[in-house]
Design a protein around this motif. Structure first.
Motif, mmCIF file in Angstrom:
data_model
loop_
_atom_site.group_PDB
_atom_site.id
_atom_site.type_symbol
_atom_site.label_atom_id
_atom_site.label_comp_id
_atom_site.label_asym_id
_atom_site.label_seq_id
_atom_site.Cartn_x
_atom_site.Cartn_y
_atom_site.Cartn_z
ATOM 1 N N LEU A 55 135.231 52.658 35.637
ATOM 2 C CA LEU A 55 135.854 51.161 35.721
ATOM 3 C C LEU A 55 136.019 50.552 34.201
ATOM 4 O O LEU A 55 136.775 50.026 33.895
ATOM 5 N N PHE A 58 138.894 52.181 32.548
ATOM 6 C CA PHE A 58 139.954 51.508 33.251
ATOM 7 C C PHE A 58 140.530 50.531 32.583
ATOM 8 O O PHE A 58 141.682 50.175 32.363
ATOM 9 N N GLU A 59 139.550 49.390 32.510
ATOM 10 C CA GLU A 59 139.866 48.104 31.863
ATOM 11 C C GLU A 59 140.326 48.296 30.454
ATOM 12 O O GLU A 59 140.957 47.561 29.893
ATOM 13 N N ARG A 62 144.123 49.455 30.894
ATOM 14 C CA ARG A 62 144.905 48.712 31.956
ATOM 15 C C ARG A 62 145.772 47.733 30.921
ATOM 16 O O ARG A 62 147.110 47.700 31.501
ATOM 17 N N GLY A 86 134.633 54.057 39.777
ATOM 18 C CA GLY A 86 135.957 53.456 39.109
ATOM 19 C C GLY A 86 137.030 53.667 40.391
ATOM 20 O O GLY A 86 137.959 52.630 40.590
ATOM 21 N N TYR A 87 136.984 54.879 40.924
ATOM 22 C CA TYR A 87 138.217 55.038 42.039
ATOM 23 C C TYR A 87 138.047 53.919 42.957
ATOM 24 O O TYR A 87 138.975 53.417 43.518
ATOM 25 N N VAL A 89 136.595 51.212 43.274
ATOM 26 C CA VAL A 89 136.963 49.574 43.132
ATOM 27 C C VAL A 89 138.603 49.447 42.875
ATOM 28 O O VAL A 89 138.946 48.211 43.184
ATOM 29 N N ARG A 90 139.058 50.558 42.274
ATOM 30 C CA ARG A 90 140.438 50.244 41.743
ATOM 31 C C ARG A 90 141.450 51.099 42.542
ATOM 32 O O ARG A 90 142.866 51.347 42.225
ATOM 33 N N LYS A 91 141.147 51.741 43.613
ATOM 34 C CA LYS A 91 142.149 52.598 44.398
ATOM 35 C C LYS A 91 143.247 51.863 44.929
ATOM 36 O O LYS A 91 144.242 52.633 45.319
ATOM 37 N N HIS A 92 143.335 50.637 44.887
ATOM 38 C CA HIS A 92 144.605 49.758 45.503
ATOM 39 C C HIS A 92 144.919 49.037 44.114
ATOM 40 O O HIS A 92 145.789 48.099 44.649
ATOM 41 N N TYR A 93 144.713 49.536 42.963
ATOM 42 C CA TYR A 93 145.580 48.715 41.992
ATOM 43 C C TYR A 93 146.905 48.770 42.018
ATOM 44 O O TYR A 93 147.452 49.876 41.898
ATOM 45 N N ILE A 99 147.331 56.736 42.576
ATOM 46 C CA ILE A 99 145.680 56.626 42.164
ATOM 47 C C ILE A 99 145.104 57.708 42.756
ATOM 48 O O ILE A 99 145.079 57.821 44.037
#
Length: 411
Positions: A55, A58-59, A62, A86-87, A89-93, A99
């Protein structure tokens, strides 16, 4: 040797997945990654691949992804993670088109993965140096960049026994490093295409500040901005050793309001926090109402996703983790222009060291040093404001890495 280690890790994840939910998600996600690409990749589209371990990385990536999205809509974005933290939390980014997890770096996995997507460019965030993926990218002539990377002399690349693995660094087209020391270390091992641009996290926290939410219950807790308004102390991502210190101090001080946002939100930990608080009215955020929160002394945040906006309401911040594995994100607090206190395990965190150097950050080692620093911040408003201004100026002064990187990448 490297391939043997990778196969051993893959085997370990497979075995561990039978007993651990996190590893089970990781194992399932890695096995499904290539199939996901085969189903979702548009063969006529041009993909830019971003890889982040978890995560935090990722930030850092981003701001780049979102700037490319705005400026170059002709590209699609592929985002991969190594860690479930990471995945999941952010799999729907919404900023990425596809993703997935990144399969373990074996030769076979790397070939299958890159056959399925065929990116036109790749960005690896911070510490990601996967030998087989990077060699195949280099062999195919795909521009590959290391972003927000930072190096130290004790890393394996700069030791005599790590020279063989260190060759992986030569696969990158260019390094965009955080500081001059990193550039010099790369130069010593024959890697000269490196540029000091800083850390994209500074750009990201400015974005977060811009997008921060108004929180009516927190506003009610803080009260109107009047001359007799109590000052607000915000503790973010705190752990037990942190809480024992700052709550030990504030139990004897009634002229501050406290907001505590612990790193671990579980009933056992919340009960521990509540047991430490003496002679104060405490309200948990999920149980707060406009009536009971207004005259509370302590607001305990027992849900996720609010901390970056909560810092907005503070006069002094404390960022936890400095008595354990390392402090959490001090920039999310500093961007609001207030002093930031944290524990002693901060030596490998460049942003904490920068805040200490510039006067916006203050290190505490125990209750005695916390009392010393906090008493001065409480009693000397001019000093507190000066520390806060230096914290905010530190963040703003080091922003701009995203623009520097993209101006040196051929899109």
């Amino acid at each position: 040797m490297y391939d043997i280690i990778m196969y051993a890790i893959q085997f370990g994840i497979a075995v561990g997945s039978r007993f651990n939910e996190k590893l089970r998600r990781m194992w399932r996600g890695e096995r499904e990654a290539v199939r996901t690409l085969q189903e979702k990749v548009d063969p006529d589209a041009r993909y830019i691949w971003f890889h982040a371990a978890s995560l935090g990385e990722f930030e850092q990536g981003r701001p780049l992804m979102e700037q490319i999205r705005r400026d170059c809509p002709q590209y699609r974005i592929l985002l991969t993670f190594f860690s479930p933290s990471g995945y999941e939390v952010r799999k729907h980014y919404a900023g990425a088109d596809i993703i997935t997890y990144l399969p373990i770096d074996t030769v076979g996995n790397a070939r299958k993965f890159l056959r399925a997507v065929r990116p036109v460019m790749a960005f690896f965030i911070k510490y990601e140096f996967w030998y087989n993926y990077l060699h195949i990218l280099q062999h195919r002539g795909i521009p590959t960049y290391s972003v927000s990377s930072i190096f130290r002399p004790d890393q394996v690349f700069f030791r005599w026994y790590g020279r063989s693995y260190g060759r992986v660094l030569k696969c990158f087209t260019r390094f965009f490093v955080q500081n001059e020391v990193s550039k010099q270390l790369l130069d010593k091992i024959g890697i000269h295409d490196a540029m000091v641009v800083g850390d994209t996290r500074f750009d990201r926290v400015l974005q977060i500040r811009e997008a921060s939410r108004q929180l009516p219950l927190v506003e009610k807790f803080v009260g109107a901005d009047t001359a007799d308004r109590k000052k607000v102390f915000v503790a973010g991502s705190s752990w037990q050793p942190d809480e024992e210190i700052f709550l030990g101090y504030f139990n004897g001080h009634k002229d501050w309001k406290l907001i505590v946002a612990p790193h671990v939100i579980g009933e056992d930990h919340l009960k521990f926090i509540l047991a430490l608080i003496k002679d104060k009215k405490v309200v948990r955020y999920t149980q707060a109402t406009e009536e009971n929160v207004a005259d509370a002394d302590v607001l305990v945040i027992d849900c996720f996703g609010l901390l970056s906006s909560i810092y907005h309401y503070g006069d002094v911040a404390y960022v936890g983790g400095g008595f354990g594995v390392g402090i959490h994100n001090v920039l999310e607090a500093a961007v609001w222009g207030m002093p930031v206190l944290f524990g002693p395990n901060n030596k490998h965190f460049a942003e904490a060291q920068g805040l200490l150097h510039d006067g916006g950050g203050l290190e505490v080692c125990d209750l005695a040093t916390f009392t010393l620093e906090m008493d001065r911040l409480a009693d000397d408003e001019e000093y507190r404001m000066a520390c806060g201004n230096m914290a905010g100026a530190y963040v703003k002064g080091l922003a701009g890495a995203t623009k520097k990187i993209l101006s040196n990448v051929k899109l």
